[in-house]
Design a protein around this motif. Structure first.
Motif, mmCIF file in Angstrom:
data_model
loop_
_atom_site.group_PDB
_atom_site.id
_atom_site.type_symbol
_atom_site.label_atom_id
_atom_site.label_comp_id
_atom_site.label_asym_id
_atom_site.label_seq_id
_atom_site.Cartn_x
_atom_site.Cartn_y
_atom_site.Cartn_z
ATOM 1 N N PRO A 1 -36.702 -4.359 -39.818
ATOM 2 C CA PRO A 1 -37.960 -4.919 -40.307
ATOM 3 C C PRO A 1 -39.062 -3.866 -40.303
ATOM 4 O O PRO A 1 -39.148 -3.045 -39.386
ATOM 5 C CB PRO A 1 -38.273 -6.045 -39.323
ATOM 6 C CG PRO A 1 -37.430 -5.809 -38.137
ATOM 7 C CD PRO A 1 -36.292 -4.947 -38.555
ATOM 8 N N ILE A 2 -39.864 -3.899 -41.354
ATOM 9 C CA ILE A 2 -41.026 -3.028 -41.458
ATOM 10 C C ILE A 2 -42.240 -3.938 -41.631
ATOM 11 O O ILE A 2 -42.299 -4.729 -42.574
ATOM 12 C CB ILE A 2 -40.913 -2.060 -42.642
ATOM 13 C CG1 ILE A 2 -39.696 -1.156 -42.468
ATOM 14 C CG2 ILE A 2 -42.196 -1.239 -42.788
ATOM 15 C CD1 ILE A 2 -39.390 -0.300 -43.673
ATOM 16 N N VAL A 3 -43.181 -3.816 -40.732
ATOM 17 C CA VAL A 3 -44.391 -4.627 -40.758
ATOM 18 C C VAL A 3 -45.558 -3.713 -41.105
ATOM 19 O O VAL A 3 -45.731 -2.664 -40.485
ATOM 20 C CB VAL A 3 -44.643 -5.284 -39.380
ATOM 21 C CG1 VAL A 3 -45.924 -6.092 -39.382
ATOM 22 C CG2 VAL A 3 -43.453 -6.132 -38.959
ATOM 23 N N THR A 4 -46.353 -4.113 -42.099
ATOM 24 C CA THR A 4 -47.565 -3.360 -42.437
ATOM 25 C C THR A 4 -48.766 -4.238 -42.141
ATOM 26 O O THR A 4 -48.841 -5.372 -42.612
ATOM 27 C CB THR A 4 -47.575 -2.945 -43.911
ATOM 28 O OG1 THR A 4 -46.423 -2.155 -44.179
ATOM 29 C CG2 THR A 4 -48.822 -2.140 -44.241
ATOM 30 N N HIS B 1 -51.357 -2.775 -28.214
ATOM 31 C CA HIS B 1 -51.126 -4.156 -27.794
ATOM 32 C C HIS B 1 -50.487 -4.978 -28.921
ATOM 33 O O HIS B 1 -49.506 -5.694 -28.697
ATOM 34 C CB HIS B 1 -52.450 -4.786 -27.344
ATOM 35 C CG HIS B 1 -52.322 -6.172 -26.850
ATOM 36 N ND1 HIS B 1 -51.718 -6.495 -25.653
ATOM 37 C CD2 HIS B 1 -52.723 -7.341 -27.397
ATOM 38 C CE1 HIS B 1 -51.748 -7.804 -25.493
ATOM 39 N NE2 HIS B 1 -52.360 -8.337 -26.536
ATOM 40 N N VAL B 2 -51.042 -4.876 -30.112
ATOM 41 C CA VAL B 2 -50.502 -5.606 -31.257
ATOM 42 C C VAL B 2 -49.073 -5.155 -31.560
ATOM 43 O O VAL B 2 -48.192 -5.983 -31.819
ATOM 44 C CB VAL B 2 -51.414 -5.443 -32.493
ATOM 45 C CG1 VAL B 2 -50.747 -5.940 -33.760
ATOM 46 C CG2 VAL B 2 -52.722 -6.171 -32.279
ATOM 47 N N ALA B 3 -48.828 -3.850 -31.526
ATOM 48 C CA ALA B 3 -47.489 -3.329 -31.801
ATOM 49 C C ALA B 3 -46.474 -3.870 -30.798
ATOM 50 O O ALA B 3 -45.356 -4.255 -31.177
ATOM 51 C CB ALA B 3 -47.500 -1.803 -31.780
ATOM 52 N N GLU B 4 -46.859 -3.926 -29.525
ATOM 53 C CA GLU B 4 -45.958 -4.465 -28.504
ATOM 54 C C GLU B 4 -45.647 -5.937 -28.757
ATOM 55 O O GLU B 4 -44.489 -6.360 -28.671
ATOM 56 C CB GLU B 4 -46.569 -4.286 -27.112
ATOM 57 C CG GLU B 4 -46.612 -2.848 -26.651
ATOM 58 C CD GLU B 4 -47.415 -2.675 -25.368
ATOM 59 O OE1 GLU B 4 -47.816 -3.681 -24.739
ATOM 60 O OE2 GLU B 4 -47.638 -1.505 -24.996
ATOM 61 N N LYS B 5 -46.671 -6.721 -29.072
ATOM 62 C CA LYS B 5 -46.483 -8.162 -29.301
ATOM 63 C C LYS B 5 -45.615 -8.431 -30.528
ATOM 64 O O LYS B 5 -44.732 -9.287 -30.500
ATOM 65 C CB LYS B 5 -47.841 -8.861 -29.456
ATOM 66 C CG LYS B 5 -48.699 -8.840 -28.218
ATOM 67 C CD LYS B 5 -48.093 -9.730 -27.158
ATOM 68 C CE LYS B 5 -49.045 -9.879 -25.995
ATOM 69 N NZ LYS B 5 -48.545 -10.784 -24.981
ATOM 70 N N PHE C 1 -40.129 -9.873 -32.916
ATOM 71 C CA PHE C 1 -38.936 -9.583 -33.711
ATOM 72 C C PHE C 1 -37.691 -9.463 -32.837
ATOM 73 O O PHE C 1 -36.623 -9.921 -33.219
ATOM 74 C CB PHE C 1 -39.130 -8.309 -34.542
ATOM 75 C CG PHE C 1 -39.808 -8.552 -35.852
ATOM 76 C CD1 PHE C 1 -39.081 -8.904 -36.974
ATOM 77 C CD2 PHE C 1 -41.190 -8.425 -35.964
ATOM 78 C CE1 PHE C 1 -39.708 -9.135 -38.182
ATOM 79 C CE2 PHE C 1 -41.815 -8.655 -37.173
ATOM 80 C CZ PHE C 1 -41.084 -9.010 -38.291
ATOM 81 N N VAL C 2 -37.833 -8.859 -31.679
ATOM 82 C CA VAL C 2 -36.699 -8.725 -30.759
ATOM 83 C C VAL C 2 -36.203 -10.109 -30.352
ATOM 84 O O VAL C 2 -35.005 -10.392 -30.378
ATOM 85 C CB VAL C 2 -37.095 -7.884 -29.524
ATOM 86 C CG1 VAL C 2 -36.058 -7.990 -28.419
ATOM 87 C CG2 VAL C 2 -37.302 -6.420 -29.931
ATOM 88 N N ASP D 1 -36.370 -0.590 -30.910
ATOM 89 C CA ASP D 1 -36.567 0.585 -31.758
ATOM 90 C C ASP D 1 -36.151 0.361 -33.213
ATOM 91 O O ASP D 1 -36.299 1.254 -34.046
ATOM 92 C CB ASP D 1 -35.884 1.814 -31.178
ATOM 93 C CG ASP D 1 -34.371 1.700 -31.122
ATOM 94 O OD1 ASP D 1 -33.823 0.624 -31.430
ATOM 95 O OD2 ASP D 1 -33.731 2.701 -30.774
ATOM 96 N N ALA D 2 -35.693 -0.842 -33.547
ATOM 97 C CA ALA D 2 -35.382 -1.166 -34.938
ATOM 98 C C ALA D 2 -36.607 -1.681 -35.691
ATOM 99 O O ALA D 2 -36.592 -1.779 -36.912
ATOM 100 C CB ALA D 2 -34.270 -2.218 -35.007
#
Length: 68
Positions: free
Chosen positions: A8-11, A24-28, A33-34, A42-43
């Motif tokens: 998955p790619i999130v923009t 913080h947002v990236a971790e959440k 997705f996990v 890491d995917a």
């Protein structure tokens, strides 16, 4: 036949935010997705596309022209 899953790619398009808020947002988002897809962390790829207030508008008014 083995099924190949794409990563998955999130923009995220937003006005500039601090590095700590983006962490913080990236971790959440990664955690979501996990948990939802059962992927390794890491995917998940996340891109922050930031635009200054003079480069975006809402309702026909530039963000830089709006009252804070």
């Amino acid at each position: 036949m083995k099924r190949i899953l794409s990563m998955p790619i999130v923009t995220i398009q937003q006005s500039p935010r601090s590095r700590n808020l983006k962490r913080h947002v990236a971790e959440k988002i990664t955690t979501a997705f996990v948990e939802a897809y059962g992927l390794p962390a890491d995917a998940v790829q996340i891109f922050f596309a930031e635009a200054e207030d003079e480069n975006w508008a809402k309702g026909g008014v530039l963000a830089s022209d709006r009252n804070p």
